[in-house]
Every structure is written in C-alpha cells, then in structure tokens.
Design an enzyme around this catalytic site. Structure first.
Site, mmCIF file in Angstrom:
data_model
loop_
_atom_site.group_PDB
_atom_site.id
_atom_site.type_symbol
_atom_site.label_atom_id
_atom_site.label_comp_id
_atom_site.label_asym_id
_atom_site.label_seq_id
_atom_site.Cartn_x
_atom_site.Cartn_y
_atom_site.Cartn_z
ATOM 1 N N TYR A 128 -6.722 2.180 2.975
ATOM 2 C CA TYR A 128 -7.572 1.266 3.741
ATOM 3 C C TYR A 128 -7.775 1.802 5.172
ATOM 4 O O TYR A 128 -8.879 2.092 5.592
ATOM 5 C CB TYR A 128 -6.912 -0.120 3.831
ATOM 6 C CG TYR A 128 -7.189 -1.078 2.696
ATOM 7 C CD1 TYR A 128 -7.470 -0.630 1.413
ATOM 8 C CD2 TYR A 128 -7.139 -2.458 2.901
ATOM 9 C CE1 TYR A 128 -7.713 -1.532 0.378
ATOM 10 C CE2 TYR A 128 -7.380 -3.373 1.874
ATOM 11 C CZ TYR A 128 -7.666 -2.897 0.617
ATOM 12 O OH TYR A 128 -7.893 -3.796 -0.397
ATOM 13 N N SER A 129 -6.658 1.922 5.925
ATOM 14 C CA SER A 129 -6.750 2.193 7.366
ATOM 15 C C SER A 129 -7.247 3.608 7.658
ATOM 16 O O SER A 129 -6.988 4.545 6.902
ATOM 17 C CB SER A 129 -5.383 2.023 8.024
ATOM 18 O OG SER A 129 -4.846 0.768 7.712
ATOM 19 N N GLU A 244 -0.959 -8.859 -0.561
ATOM 20 C CA GLU A 244 -0.094 -7.990 0.245
ATOM 21 C C GLU A 244 0.666 -8.829 1.283
ATOM 22 O O GLU A 244 1.868 -8.676 1.459
ATOM 23 C CB GLU A 244 -0.955 -6.919 0.947
ATOM 24 C CG GLU A 244 -0.128 -5.973 1.806
ATOM 25 C CD GLU A 244 -0.951 -4.848 2.436
ATOM 26 O OE1 GLU A 244 -2.182 -4.810 2.236
ATOM 27 O OE2 GLU A 244 -0.343 -4.017 3.137
HETATM 28 C C1 LIG Z 1 4.584 1.587 8.741
HETATM 29 C C2 LIG Z 1 3.149 1.317 8.432
HETATM 30 C C3 LIG Z 1 2.696 1.447 7.141
HETATM 31 C C4 LIG Z 1 1.353 1.250 6.846
HETATM 32 N N1 LIG Z 1 0.907 1.470 5.558
HETATM 33 C C5 LIG Z 1 -0.420 1.444 5.294
HETATM 34 C C6 LIG Z 1 -0.925 1.818 4.016
HETATM 35 O O1 LIG Z 1 -0.165 2.166 3.095
HETATM 36 N N2 LIG Z 1 -2.259 1.835 3.832
HETATM 37 C C7 LIG Z 1 -3.135 1.446 4.790
HETATM 38 O O2 LIG Z 1 -4.339 1.459 4.538
HETATM 39 N N3 LIG Z 1 -2.696 1.069 6.018
HETATM 40 C C8 LIG Z 1 -1.361 1.067 6.292
HETATM 41 N N4 LIG Z 1 -0.898 0.715 7.539
HETATM 42 C C9 LIG Z 1 -1.875 0.437 8.587
HETATM 43 C C10 LIG Z 1 -1.885 -0.997 9.097
HETATM 44 O O3 LIG Z 1 -2.530 -1.853 8.218
HETATM 45 C C11 LIG Z 1 -2.554 -0.954 10.481
HETATM 46 O O4 LIG Z 1 -1.660 -0.260 11.347
HETATM 47 C C12 LIG Z 1 -2.824 -2.333 11.038
HETATM 48 O O5 LIG Z 1 -3.868 -2.936 10.328
HETATM 49 C C13 LIG Z 1 -3.181 -2.298 12.554
HETATM 50 O O6 LIG Z 1 -4.208 -1.395 12.779
HETATM 51 P P1 LIG Z 1 -4.090 -0.254 13.901
HETATM 52 O O7 LIG Z 1 -2.797 0.461 13.686
HETATM 53 O O8 LIG Z 1 -5.322 0.561 13.860
HETATM 54 O O9 LIG Z 1 -3.968 -1.018 15.288
HETATM 55 P P2 LIG Z 1 -5.169 -1.589 16.185
HETATM 56 O O10 LIG Z 1 -6.178 -2.253 15.287
HETATM 57 O O11 LIG Z 1 -5.656 -0.505 17.067
HETATM 58 O O12 LIG Z 1 -4.435 -2.706 17.018
HETATM 59 C C14 LIG Z 1 -3.641 -2.392 18.167
HETATM 60 C C15 LIG Z 1 -3.123 -3.705 18.751
HETATM 61 O O13 LIG Z 1 -4.231 -4.527 19.194
HETATM 62 C C16 LIG Z 1 -4.157 -5.821 18.575
HETATM 63 N N5 LIG Z 1 -5.516 -6.283 18.238
HETATM 64 C C17 LIG Z 1 -6.513 -5.536 17.692
HETATM 65 N N6 LIG Z 1 -7.615 -6.304 17.514
HETATM 66 C C18 LIG Z 1 -7.312 -7.553 17.951
HETATM 67 C C19 LIG Z 1 -8.032 -8.796 17.992
HETATM 68 N N7 LIG Z 1 -9.285 -8.894 17.563
HETATM 69 N N8 LIG Z 1 -7.392 -9.900 18.488
HETATM 70 C C20 LIG Z 1 -6.097 -9.820 18.927
HETATM 71 N N9 LIG Z 1 -5.361 -8.652 18.904
HETATM 72 C C21 LIG Z 1 -5.967 -7.553 18.407
HETATM 73 C C22 LIG Z 1 -3.346 -5.622 17.305
HETATM 74 O O14 LIG Z 1 -2.708 -6.811 16.891
HETATM 75 C C23 LIG Z 1 -2.345 -4.554 17.738
HETATM 76 O O15 LIG Z 1 -1.267 -5.160 18.402
HETATM 77 C C24 LIG Z 1 0.456 0.868 7.864
HETATM 78 C C25 LIG Z 1 0.929 0.695 9.170
HETATM 79 C C26 LIG Z 1 2.248 0.912 9.462
HETATM 80 C C27 LIG Z 1 2.714 0.756 10.880
#
Ligand SMILES: Cc1cc2nc3c(=O)[nH]c(=O)nc-3n(C[C@H](O)[C@H](O)[C@H](O)COP(=O)(O)OP(=O)(O)OC[C@H]3O[C@@H](n4cnc5c(N)ncnc54)[C@H](O)[C@@H]3O)c2cc1C
Length: 398
Positions: A128-129, A244
C-alpha cells in the site's frame, strides 16, 4: 446486551485451551514468551498446525475453509492464543487479502488463491504505502498501464513488512492518472519473482529488518490478477484496512503482557520495596488495568454489533487507537520495571538458544527492543491521528 459468556462459550474456551496445551510446541511458546526472534520456518510451523485443525482462517466462511465460528468464539480464540504465547498468524494472506478475495474476488481467483493461503504455498505481503503516500494513501503514484493481457507496473512501495520472505504482494496501483485520486486506483496481485522487482531491507530502531522497500521496473502482471474492477481498488483497500485495524488492537496481547508486567513489577526491588508498591508506578498500572478492562468490553460490544454480518466500520478505528495506546503503555512500564536490565541492547540475546552473560530475568533483554518496536503500532494500519480524523467524520459528522 449480554456481555457474559454462555456455558457453550465457556466450554469452547476449554476446548481451545486444551488445543494450545496439546498442540502448541513448547519451543515456539518459549520463543514468544521470551520475545525471541521468530524465523520464517517458526511462523510456517504454527500456520500449518492451525490449518490442520481447521482454525487458521477462523473468520472465513466455512465454504472457503473457515470453522464457522461466531465473533465471540473468535474473540475467545484470539485471547487464549495470546495467553498461551502462540506465535501470531502472519496477517497478510489470512487476515487481509483473504476477506477481500472472498468479498470482491472472482470465483477463479478464490479457487486459485484461498487454498494456497491456507496451505502456506504463498506468503503474502502488503504493498500500500509509498514514499509520500502513507496517511494520504490515495496519493499513491505507482502506475499500472494495460498492454494486451498484462499490466506493466512501475514505481515504489515502502515499509513492506516481511516482504523479504514473500512469494506474492497485493498492491494498490494507479490505473487512471486523469481521474480523481481515489477513483483511479486498482488492486493487483503480483508475483514477487517477476522480473523487474527489487526488495531492499530497511533497518528499524530496534535493529530488526522487519520492513523493506520494493521497487517495480516494467513488471508485467497478468490482467487475470486484477481483483474486482479496474479503478475500484480504493473500495477494496478500505475494506481490507478495517480488518487490519481491528487486528492491531490486540487485546489478547495486552492481557498476556500485562500479566507479565505485574510479575516483573513485583520482582524488582528498590530499597527493599517492590516497584508495584510505588504509588506513582502503581497508579500507572491501575490506569492500564482499567483501560484494558474497558477495552475488552468495548471489543465485545463491537463484535456483538457486527455479529449479524458485515465489516466493522469506524469502530475499528476506536479499537485501534485505544488498543495500541494500551499496548505501548504496557511496553513502556515493562521497560521501566526492568530498570537497568532493560538498558543493554544485545541483538544476540534475541536469538533462540542465546546463552551469554546474565542480563536479569529471562525476558529482560527484550524489554528495550520490544518498547522500541511497539512504537510502530500507532503508525501502521493508518496512524492514530488519521483514525481520529476517520472517527470525527464517520461518527461525529465533522
Ligand atoms: C513498522 C511498520 C510497518 C509497516 N508495514 C507496512 C506494510 O506492510 N505495508 C504497507 O503498505 N505499509 C506499511 N506501513 C506503513 C504505514 O501504514 C504508514 O507508515 C502510515 O500509514 C503512516 O504513513 P507515513 O509513514 O507516510 O507518515 P505520514 O503520512 O507522512 O505522517 C507523518 C505524521 O503526520 C501525521 N499526519 C499526516 N496526515 C495527517 C492529517 N491529515 N491529520 C493529522 N495528522 C496527520 C501522521 O499521523 C504522522 O504522525 C508500515 C509502517 C511501519 C512503521
């Protein structure tokens, strides 16, 4: 609404307990209890034992290999599983893709992929990400362009958990760049051995290589691997996320780890007094215990509400926020309870059979890595801030 277990449910719990007592290998439960690293083969071993009993995909319909349990039976099973220190079932095939295929996949896709999830032929991961598309998932940029019988995929996924082991990845890809961003996304099943895929590990704060980057360069994917309709992937993606999030709440894990915390807090002496007798520490433990009791009731309430069918909605966001806050607080208190024993980070101590320098009680070496590792809980599956946005929109109408 009756939240107590019926006599039938109590006897089901006895049956589940007997199963864990007889079938869960002591080697595996010791690894889990002591927080050691599990190998792929360890996870596969437990997967096969559950599948043999017919209890692996316990939320799937019987037609596709589920045991036909009620939501309460599933709740009981999950809690007993954590209390027995069973390895967690790797969720990507069983808990995430399975429900999507059952609801939206074609008959051919169900026949092709569901049995292979059950018998462990395919290890799945979640694509996804992307860099720049986490919270704003619909902003994803990986493209899939149809050419005859294949889609040609280009782009990058990131944070792909356990992708280094995976045979297959389910991916969200952009099939219509001109459409509104949620409307141009499709859900594709991609063979990880396809030419043009490269997996690069990411090392996390606890020293583990649990997640990866996955790069796609002109990867050809059969059109038959499109789930549902082209450009409808966002609907399927959201459906998957509710499953999930409910799983991440992990009430059973909290109950098991809180029991261990109580033992550790009694054990640690400071000036002859157990840490559990320290009023400030005891107050934090009491807060967790109350939250955990409330969480169990809320979880049961949500399960009772969806017992008639359907998927959990915004309630899964409530469970995710509170469940992960509790899990993180327990790991924080456990680290504090171990005191100086939790300070050293000894990667080898996480390996089965490590027999090095004594660093305190048997699971003390995992207290710091576990604390760090569990920071992820409030981020993945959609960060807790995003869950609050979902609740305010869906429940409060803001
Ligand atoms: C250990 C780990 C395993 C993972 N495994 C998978 C996987 O297997 N497959 C997969 O697809 N993804 C995976 N992920 C990804 C995970 O779903 C994303 O990290 C998560 O959705 C946050 O996205 P980002 O890291 O891009 O942070 P960002 O979207 O950049 O967010 C950064 C910060 O800003 C805040 N923020 C952002 N937008 C808003 C808003 N509109 N309002 C308030 N606050 C906001 C967030 O809460 C966060 O604190 C994993 C992540 C981790 C850490």
């Amino acid at each position: 609404m009756d939240l107590s277990f019926t006599p039938e449910e109590e006897s089901f719990r006895d049956e589940v307990r007997a199963f864990f007592r007889d079938k869960l290998p002591a080697r595996l439960s010791t690894l889990v209890r002591e927080g050691k690293r599990l190998r792929k083969s360890d996870m596969e071993e437990w997967h096969a034992i559950l599948n043999e009993r017919g209890w692996l995909a316990n939320h799937w319909p019987e037609e596709w290999g589920g045991p036909g349990w009620s939501v309460i039976q599933r709740f009981i099973f999950d809690n007993e599983s954590a209390l027995a220190h069973a390895p967690r079932v790797v969720p990507f095939g069983v808990n995430m893709l399975g429900p999507v295929l059952i609801k939206y996949g074609s008959e051919e896709q169900k026949k092709q992929w569901l049995p292979r999830i059950l018998d462990g032929s395919d290890w799945w991961c979640q694509g996804y990400s992307e860099p720049g598309a986490g919270s704003d998932l619909a902003g994803l940029k990986t493209t899939a362009v149809r050419k005859g019988d294949v889609y040609v995929v280009n782009g990058q996924k990131t944070w792909t958990t356990l992708g280094q082991h995976a045979d297959m990845i389910f991916c969200l890809v952009r099939t219509d760049p001109a459409a509104k961003k949620q409307e141009g996304i499709s859900f594709l099943l991609i063979d990880m051995k396809s030419p043009g895929i490269e997996v690069r590990p990411i090392t996390l704060i606890d020293g583990e290589q649990e997640v990866n980057e996955v790069f796609f360069t002109d990867v050809e994917v059969p059109v038959a691997n499109l789930v549902g309709e082209e450009n409808m992937g966002w609907t399927y993606a959201k459906y998957l996320l509710t499953y999930e999030r409910t799983n991440i709440a992990g009430v059973g894990f909290s109950i098991a780890s809180f029991e261990r915390l109580k033992e550790v807090a009694q054990m640690q002496k400071k000036g002859g007094r157990a840490l559990a007798d320290d009023p400030l520490f005891a107050a934090r433990m009491a807060r967790v215990e109350i939250d955990l009791a409330n969480m169990q009731t809320t979880n049961l309430r949500v399960l009772a509400a969806v017992a008639g069918g359907g998927a959990p909605g915004a309630e899964s966001s409530m469970l995710k926020i509170k469940g992960t806050e509790i899990r993180q607080e327990i790991t924080s208190l456990t680290r504090r309870a171990y005191g100086s024993y939790a300070a050293p980070y000894i990667p080898e101590a996480l390996e089965a059979g490590w027999n090095g320098e004594d660093v305190g009680p048997e699971d003390a070496a995992m207290a710091a890595p576990s604390y760090f590792n569990n920071r992820k809980l409030s981020i993945f599956g959609g960060s807790n801030e995003i869950q609050k946005n979902i609740i305010s929109k869906a429940i409060l109408g803001l």
